[in-house]
Design an enzyme around this catalytic site. Structure first.
Site, short mmCIF file in Angstrom:
data_model
loop_
_atom_site.label_atom_id
_atom_site.label_comp_id
_atom_site.label_asym_id
_atom_site.label_seq_id
_atom_site.Cartn_x
_atom_site.Cartn_y
_atom_site.Cartn_z
N TYR A 117 1.18 -1.32 -0.16
CA TYR A 117 0.05 -0.02 -0.26
C TYR A 117 0.72 1.46 -0.09
CZ TYR A 117 -4.04 -3.04 1.46
OH TYR A 117 -5.01 -2.95 1.32
N TYR A 156 -0.20 -10.29 0.69
CA TYR A 156 1.21 -9.04 1.75
C TYR A 156 0.18 -10.10 3.32
CZ TYR A 156 -2.93 -5.89 3.06
OH TYR A 156 -4.93 -5.92 4.06
N ARG A 166 -2.51 -12.54 4.02
CA ARG A 166 -4.09 -11.64 3.75
C ARG A 166 -4.09 -11.86 1.95
NH1 ARG A 166 -7.44 -8.35 5.07
NH2 ARG A 166 -8.72 -9.70 4.08
N HIS A 169 -7.63 -8.40 -2.36
CA HIS A 169 -8.40 -7.83 -1.87
C HIS A 169 -8.39 -6.85 -2.19
CE1 HIS A 169 -6.38 -7.33 1.39
NE2 HIS A 169 -6.57 -6.52 2.15
N HIS A 171 -10.73 -2.95 -0.96
CA HIS A 171 -11.25 -2.03 -0.15
C HIS A 171 -12.26 -1.51 -0.46
CE1 HIS A 171 -8.48 -3.15 3.64
NE2 HIS A 171 -7.91 -3.18 2.90
FE FE2 Z 1 -6.23 -4.42 2.30
#
Ligand code: FE2
Length: 246
Positions: A117, A156, A166, A169, A171
């Protein structure tokens, strides 16, 4: 204000909101995920009457936001595309009766194709993509529809709980016509092995509700732009509501 007569509300938002069914929502406390214990109230919830601040929401945002969706696969329009699988994500936003919600505000955020991110707290040792922010904000069209172009996010690790990973995905935060319609969730990609072990996805008990958190695939085609298209409709509240996941 004290002493002022109450402001009459338009007919369309004089509605009662059914409480969520617990089994269709993210469990409040997730074993092996310490954050779930600090993010949730430790005392029983108290019911209180809804007031104007819950029954209304932002209006006329279409004056400032793109309608129908946007392209976040590059940093600037027409700029170089980020690295990764080019995807389109499409669907409709509906209220609990299945009626389309025009001008619902959709905000999205996601990792880049390496699972990173653009955020100062992201400690994953993966590269930033200089052509990708992973952020988008737009409103749905007249039929509640939306479509955005992006790059498929990578998996990640979560820096706790023995390096839990994870799955890919995206958000979503969606605002309907009132703050009571607002919710935040995550949508996953079909067929990903990490979906089976994700602590958040699997903290939704109801299997049908879990399915509502996974994109549907659409027929593949090869055209002027080669992209994979995924679909997800959202129901903001009611029996078929999309579970919230934060
Ligand atoms: Fe996330």
């Amino acid at each position: 204000m004290r002493g002022q007569p109450p402001i009459p509300l338009p007919e369309t938002i004089q509605v009662e909101y059914e409480p969520y069914q617990e089994s269709t929502q993210l469990a409040r406390y997730i074993q092996d995920y310490p954050r779930s214990f600090t993010r949730n109230p430790s005392q029983p919830l108290i019911r209180r009457p809804l007031t104007l601040s819950e029954r209304t929401g932002p209006i006329a945002l279409e004056r400032r936001l793109a309608i129908d969706g946007e392209d976040i696969s590059s940093k600037e329009p027409g700029g170089p595309r980020a690295i990764g699988q080019f995807i389109a994500v499409t669907g409709r936003v509906m209220d609990e009766d299945g009626a389309p919600l025009a001008r619902a505000v959709i905000e999205i955020w996601q990792a880049n194709s390496a699972g990173k991110y653009v955020h100062e707290l992201d400690r994953h040792q993966a590269p930033i993509d200089s052509n990708f922010t992973g952020l988008g904000r737009f409103v749905t069209g007249a039929e509640g529809q939306y479509k955005f172009l992006s790059i498929k996010p990578g998996a990640y690790p979560v820096m706790e709980s023995d390096w839990w990973w994870r799955p890919p995905h995206i958000h979503f935060s969606i605002f309907g016509p009132s703050w009571m319609n607002r919710y935040v969730t995550q949508i996953f990609f079909p067929g990903e092995p990490l979906n089976e072990t994700d602590l958040l996805l699997n903290a939704v008990q109801d299997p049908e509700a879990r399915d509502r958190l996974i994109f549907e695939t659409t027929p593949t085609t090869v055209g002027a732009v080669n992209l994979l298209t995924f679909r997800r409709d959202f129901v903001l509240r009611g029996k078929r509501s999309t579970p919230a996941l934060d």
